[in-house]
Each structure stands twice: as C-alpha cells, then as structure tokens.
Enzyme design. Structure first.
Site, PDB file in Angstrom:
ATOM      1  N   LYS A  58      22.097   0.933  57.248  1.00  0.00           N
ATOM      2  CA  LYS A  58      22.765   1.672  58.297  1.00  0.00           C
ATOM      3  C   LYS A  58      22.294   0.130  59.208  1.00  0.00           C
ATOM      4  O   LYS A  58      23.390   0.341  60.000  1.00  0.00           O
ATOM      5  CB  LYS A  58      22.117   3.028  57.737  1.00  0.00           C
ATOM      6  CG  LYS A  58      22.490   3.787  57.530  1.00  0.00           C
ATOM      7  CD  LYS A  58      21.959   5.161  57.495  1.00  0.00           C
ATOM      8  CE  LYS A  58      22.061   6.252  56.225  1.00  0.00           C
ATOM      9  NZ  LYS A  58      20.967   7.228  56.487  1.00  0.00           N
ATOM     10  N   GLN A 102      16.204  10.435  58.616  1.00  0.00           N
ATOM     11  CA  GLN A 102      16.337   9.778  57.628  1.00  0.00           C
ATOM     12  C   GLN A 102      15.985  10.836  57.057  1.00  0.00           C
ATOM     13  O   GLN A 102      15.122  11.406  56.995  1.00  0.00           O
ATOM     14  CB  GLN A 102      15.469   8.877  57.155  1.00  0.00           C
ATOM     15  CG  GLN A 102      16.586   8.064  55.608  1.00  0.00           C
ATOM     16  CD  GLN A 102      17.724   8.366  55.334  1.00  0.00           C
ATOM     17  OE1 GLN A 102      18.469   7.765  56.152  1.00  0.00           O
ATOM     18  NE2 GLN A 102      18.451   9.050  53.868  1.00  0.00           N
ATOM     19  N   ASP A 125      24.287  13.160  63.015  1.00  0.00           N
ATOM     20  CA  ASP A 125      24.478  13.530  61.745  1.00  0.00           C
ATOM     21  C   ASP A 125      24.528  15.444  61.953  1.00  0.00           C
ATOM     22  O   ASP A 125      25.149  15.469  60.681  1.00  0.00           O
ATOM     23  CB  ASP A 125      23.575  13.193  60.085  1.00  0.00           C
ATOM     24  CG  ASP A 125      23.910  13.121  59.317  1.00  0.00           C
ATOM     25  OD1 ASP A 125      25.333  12.878  59.000  1.00  0.00           O
ATOM     26  OD2 ASP A 125      22.832  12.750  58.163  1.00  0.00           O
TER      27      ASP A 125
END
Ligand code: NAD
Length: 290
Positions: A58, A102, A125
């Site tokens: 990422k 994460q 997200d």
C-alpha cells in the site's frame, strides 16, 4: 499442467494499473498547481507477516503514483489506549486525509472501538459504523470498503451485466462479504448471501450469474458450484503448500465460468488501487469543505 481456460480472465493487474494511471494524472495536476497533496496513513500493530506484506504494498503504491503516505508500525504489545491516542492525533492532523488501520488487530485490542475512533471523514476503508450506515442507505458520500469497491470496478471494466442478475456472495464479513452484497444490490442485482451455515452451498451458488467468494477456504468453489457462463470473483487469499491460492479452484472453474479472476492478479491489486482512489476521494471531500 493447467487445462486451457475458456473463461475471460478479469485482469486485476491491468485494470488496477489503468485506475492508478488516472489517479497519477490527477495527482500530477495537483502537484503542478502547488496544491497540498492527499495523504494516506497506514497503521500496523503487531508482526503478522501477511499484514506486513499488504501494508508495504500500500505504501509503495502510494509513493509510485505521487501520493503522500506514511506507514506507522507498532509492536504487538501496544495497548488499546496507545493505539487510540495515535488515531486521535491523526484525526487532528489536517494534512492526513485517509487513515487505514490494518486488520486483524492483536486479540487484546477491540477492533470496533478502534474503527469507531477514526474520524469518519478519514475512514478510507469505509468501516466506521457511520459509513457502513451510509453505504446501507446508498448515500454516495460514503467511502466504500476497498475490496468490494474494487470488485465493482473490475466488473464494470469488463462490462459484466449486473442489473436483474442473480448475485451470490459467499462470506458475510463486515470488510468484504456484507458490503459486497450491498454494492451489487445498488447495481440492481438480486443478492443472496451464503456463509458457513448455508445448506447445500453448491446448489445455491449454481443460481449465480455473479458469484463472489470471500471465505478463506482454499479451493472451496469447484466447477460444480458454477452456472455455465457465470462471472466468478475470487477474493480469497490463502497459502497452500507455499503457494498463494484463492477460494476458487481456478483450473476447474475456468472451464465453466464466463469470466473469472485469477489469484494472484485479480482482486488483490484492485483493493490497493481502490485504497488510493478512496484517499483521493476523501481529500476532494475535505477540500470542498474548506
Ligand atoms: P472472514 O473470516 O472474516 O469471513 C469469512 C466468511 O466466510 C464468514 O462470513 C464465514 O461465514 C464464511 N465461511 C467460512 N467457511 C465457510 C464455508 N465452508 N462455506 C461457506 N462460507 C464459509 O474473512 P474475510 O476477511 O471476509 O476474508 C475472506 C477471504 O478474503 C480471506 O481469504 C482473506 O484473506 C481474503 N481477503 C482478500 C482481500 C483482497 O484484497 N483480495 C481483502 C480482504 C480479504
């Protein structure tokens, strides 16, 4: 030897590269204007090797397209209070537009508490309960979870018809399965969710014109699950005898499907490119509030 596939490959590498190229052009224009640049911060707690690979990819992708990014890593023993303090500081920092924690987090940390602490306007997200609610109500201001949104971009790139079609989603996690079904519903598919308690899974899956597998069981979906000509999307990432495999037995499924994603090179790169697109989306929203 792999038998020759008949299905059209939904190429996530190519499609994600096209998306990244267009983002790179937008970022280049911002740089040329001397405007502040979008910034993504990825937070990793602990030493899960798969997570380390993902966060590095990422950060590297952000760098490649000219987006600002920062990777913050903390040891496994980090307390929930310490992590919440990091998030509070990132929420305050006007130069940060996207925050990604994460997952999975170490077991002593409550994931929902952490996700809920992220400023919904920086929740790249789309996992904050507010954003999940916006997604549920079909509000376009919601940042959509990266993996299912990436799947939609891939289906659209290959013009896979969705309206009026039967879509079956295997898996009901908050991060993939549930939002995947909602996004397909928004495109007027008739959506069925399957999970570990579903009776006669192959029979339900055989109804699917679009079958999305997000389960985490290597090669669960075989040709027997597939309606001839269906679009088969394999979200799964599993390690089997040192190799990366999906939830779909590609060799048999590709003989029956009309479209199919490979693993690797299917949904994975779409997830990363969508994370970049979402960061730019949140940046644009932040700029429009000023
Ligand atoms: P999860 O473990 O949270 O959810 C798995 C779901 O599958 C559950 O809802 C469960 O009910 C269902 N399930 C489990 N066993 C089943 C079975 N035998 N039959 C039917 N359903 C069953 O997992 P997740 O976070 O949604 O991830 C799913 C997979 O996708 C994993 O392999 C993960 O690594 C992968 N993943 C890939 C990406 C990507 O970018 N490609 C992103 C996120 C997750």
């Amino acid at each position: 030897m792999t038998p020759s596939a008949t299905a059209t490959i939904l190429d996530g590498k190519l499609t994600s590269q096209n998306l990244l190229d267009s983002l790179s052009v937008e970022l280049g224009a911002l740089t040329a204007q001397g405007a502040p640049l979008p910034k993504l911060v990825v937070v990793l707690v602990g030493d899960d090797p798969a997570s380390q690979v993902y966060v590095n990819k990422k950060a590297k992708t952000a760098q490649k397209i000219g987006m600002l990014s920062q990777l913050l890593t903390y040891p496994q023993a980090t307390s929930q209070a310490e992590l919440l303090a990091v998030i509070a500081q990132l929420n305050q920092d006007a130069s940060v537009h996207g925050i990604l924690v994460q997952l999975p987090l170490p077991k002593h940390i409550n994931t929902l508490d952490v996700i809920t602490a992220i400023d919904p306007k920086k929740d790249v997200d789309g996992l904050h309960p507010l954003n999940m609610g916006l997604l549920m109500s079909g509000d376009p201001s919601a940042c959509k979870p990266c993996t299912p949104a990436g799947v939609m971009t891939l289906l659209n790139a290959y013009q896979v018809p969705l309206a009026g079609k039967n879509a079956v989603v295997l898996g009901r996690s908050n991060i993939v399965g549930k939002p995947m079904g909602l996004l397909l519903l928004q495109e007027n598919a008739t959506v069925t969710y399957c999970h570990s308690k579903t009776a006669d899974l192959p029979a339900v899956c055989r109804q699917a014109d679009i079958l999305v597998a997000a389960v985490g069981v290597p090669n669960l979906v075989t040709a027997d699950f597939i309606k001839p000509g269906a679009a088969v999307i394999d979200v799964g990432i599993n390690r089997l005898e040192g190799k990366l495999v999906g939830d779909v037995d590609f060799a048999s499924a590709a003989q029956k499907a009309g479209f199919i994603t490979p693993v690797p090179g299917g949904v994975g790169p779409m997830t990363i490119a969508t994370l970049m697109a979402n960061t730019l989306f949140l940046y644009r929203q932040a700029q429009s509030r000023h």
